[in-house]
Design a protein around this motif. Structure first.
Motif, PDB file in Angstrom:
ATOM      1  N   ASN A  57     -20.368 -75.874  68.939  1.00  0.00           N
ATOM      2  CA  ASN A  57     -19.761 -75.498  67.666  1.00  0.00           C
ATOM      3  C   ASN A  57     -20.210 -74.114  67.238  1.00  0.00           C
ATOM      4  O   ASN A  57     -21.169 -73.554  67.778  1.00  0.00           O
ATOM      5  CB  ASN A  57     -20.102 -76.521  66.579  1.00  0.00           C
ATOM      6  N   CYS A  58     -19.499 -73.580  66.264  1.00  0.00           N
ATOM      7  CA  CYS A  58     -19.800 -72.267  65.677  1.00  0.00           C
ATOM      8  C   CYS A  58     -19.487 -72.368  64.195  1.00  0.00           C
ATOM      9  O   CYS A  58     -18.359 -72.698  63.823  1.00  0.00           O
ATOM     10  CB  CYS A  58     -18.969 -71.167  66.341  1.00  0.00           C
ATOM     11  N   ALA A  59     -20.488 -72.113  63.369  1.00  0.00           N
ATOM     12  CA  ALA A  59     -20.331 -72.176  61.913  1.00  0.00           C
ATOM     13  C   ALA A  59     -19.786 -73.534  61.470  1.00  0.00           C
ATOM     14  O   ALA A  59     -18.927 -73.617  60.596  1.00  0.00           O
ATOM     15  CB  ALA A  59     -19.420 -71.049  61.436  1.00  0.00           C
ATOM     16  N   GLY A  60     -20.274 -74.583  62.121  1.00  0.00           N
ATOM     17  CA  GLY A  60     -19.895 -75.928  61.721  1.00  0.00           C
ATOM     18  C   GLY A  60     -18.571 -76.407  62.262  1.00  0.00           C
ATOM     19  O   GLY A  60     -18.131 -77.515  61.945  1.00  0.00           O
ATOM     20  N   ARG A  61     -17.930 -75.612  63.093  1.00  0.00           N
ATOM     21  CA  ARG A  61     -16.647 -76.007  63.661  1.00  0.00           C
ATOM     22  C   ARG A  61     -16.718 -76.025  65.179  1.00  0.00           C
ATOM     23  O   ARG A  61     -17.483 -75.281  65.787  1.00  0.00           O
ATOM     24  CB  ARG A  61     -15.539 -75.046  63.223  1.00  0.00           C
ATOM     25  N   SER A  62     -15.882 -76.864  65.780  1.00  0.00           N
ATOM     26  CA  SER A  62     -15.829 -76.928  67.238  1.00  0.00           C
ATOM     27  C   SER A  62     -15.388 -75.575  67.791  1.00  0.00           C
ATOM     28  O   SER A  62     -14.462 -74.953  67.276  1.00  0.00           O
ATOM     29  CB  SER A  62     -14.852 -78.019  67.673  1.00  0.00           C
ATOM     30  N   ASP A 114     -27.039 -69.313  65.019  1.00  0.00           N
ATOM     31  CA  ASP A 114     -26.723 -69.743  63.652  1.00  0.00           C
ATOM     32  C   ASP A 114     -26.054 -68.636  62.849  1.00  0.00           C
ATOM     33  O   ASP A 114     -25.128 -68.889  62.076  1.00  0.00           O
ATOM     34  CB  ASP A 114     -27.995 -70.197  62.930  1.00  0.00           C
TER      35      ASP A 114
END
Length: 293
Positions: free
Chosen positions: A48-53, A111
């Protein structure tokens, strides 16, 4: 007679702060190669990236020059790349200060800058460490300079000639002006020499203008090259990597397009000049049209 230019798409650097005090040491420390490997591991299986897949991205090629780049507080990444001899048309750096190990540094970078680390525009990477400061440099190499693919400048000029004649073979609108098909123009070596002189002068002295540093304009330079003219026109361009790109840029600009389609011109010469630094984009193109007396 007008000129066109293109800005180099370099991006500014970013930095993330690691919680707690940190003191950067002047000498590089081990772990930079591991950080590069961790960047590629993340790209191939990001999760994921920034809370998204996030979709996987291709692994980057580790380039030694990018690991030698040093970017200080007042350093432009373009200048830093130039110093290590790496020609890029896109580059960005991300850094974190404080972690003791590469995995810790990667966690903060992931992050804070996952979007940059997964950017599919980049194809090369290098990392370095100075004390507790970790930096990742991502880049896309510049395309080959015309001096590599067209070591004989006349070959590049004649490629421009072919593109011009292909354009003149069909009716075309240049902005609000409509042009009928025009007869082909022929190569004139004197106009080629005039174009070469101006391209090389712009490259050597780093300016972009129809008026040369000696005050001359296109018609004077054509005469200086031995061309007895009835009419002269000039197009210049900056930053394109190939003759095709230069012609396409001129055709997209009404004033340059009008020169290309002008049936009053019967001959042409064209050439490029490359700045000594060989930096990405520092290529100057000149196209001189003429009609002899």
């Amino acid at each position: 007679m007008r000129g066109m230019g293109r800005a180099l798409p370099f991006l500014c650097g970013l930095a993330a702060a690691w919680p707690g005090p940190a003191r950067a040491l002047p000498a590089p420390a081990p772990g930079a190669e591991q950080l590069t490997a961790l960047v590629n591991a993340y790209r191939t299986a990001p999760g994921n990236c920034a809370g998204r897949s996030a979709a996987p991205a291709a692994a980057l090629t580790a380039h030694p020059a990018l690991a030698q780049v040093r970017i200080g507080p007042a350093t432009f990444i373009e200048s830093a790349l130039e110093r290590v001899g790496y020609a890029a048309d896109l580059a960005e750096s991300v850094s974190v200060s404080g972690p003791e190990t590469a995995p810790e540094a990667m966690k903060v970078l992931q992050d804070k800058y996952c979007g940059t680390l997964l950017d599919t525009r980049f194809s090369a990477v290098g990392s370095y460490r100075s004390g507790k400061e970790w930096t990742v440099v991502l880049a896309r190499p510049a395309p080959a300079l015309p001096s590599d693919t067209f070591p004989d400048w006349q070959e590049a000029g004649k490629a421009i000639l072919a593109g011009v004649n292909a354009a003149r073979a069909s009716a075309r609108s240049c902005g609000g002006e409509r042009f009928a098909p025009a007869p082909p123009v022929s190569w004139n070596p004197r106009l080629g020499q005039a174009a070469l002189a101006h391209s090389r002068d712009m490259a050597a002295r780093r300016y972009f203008n129809h008026r040369a540093k000696d005050g001359s304009q296109a018609a004077e330079r054509a005469a200086r090259a031995g061309y007895a003219w009835q009419r002269v026109g000039e197009n210049i361009a900056f930053g394109q990597s190939t003759p095709d790109e230069a012609v396409a840029g001129w055709l997209d600009s009404p004033g340059h397009c009008a020169n290309i389609m002008n049936p009053g011109f019967t001959e042409m010469g064209a050439a490029y000049g490359v700045a000594a630094e060989r930096r990405s984009g520092i290529v100057y193109w000149t196209q001189v049209f003429g009609r002899p007396r």
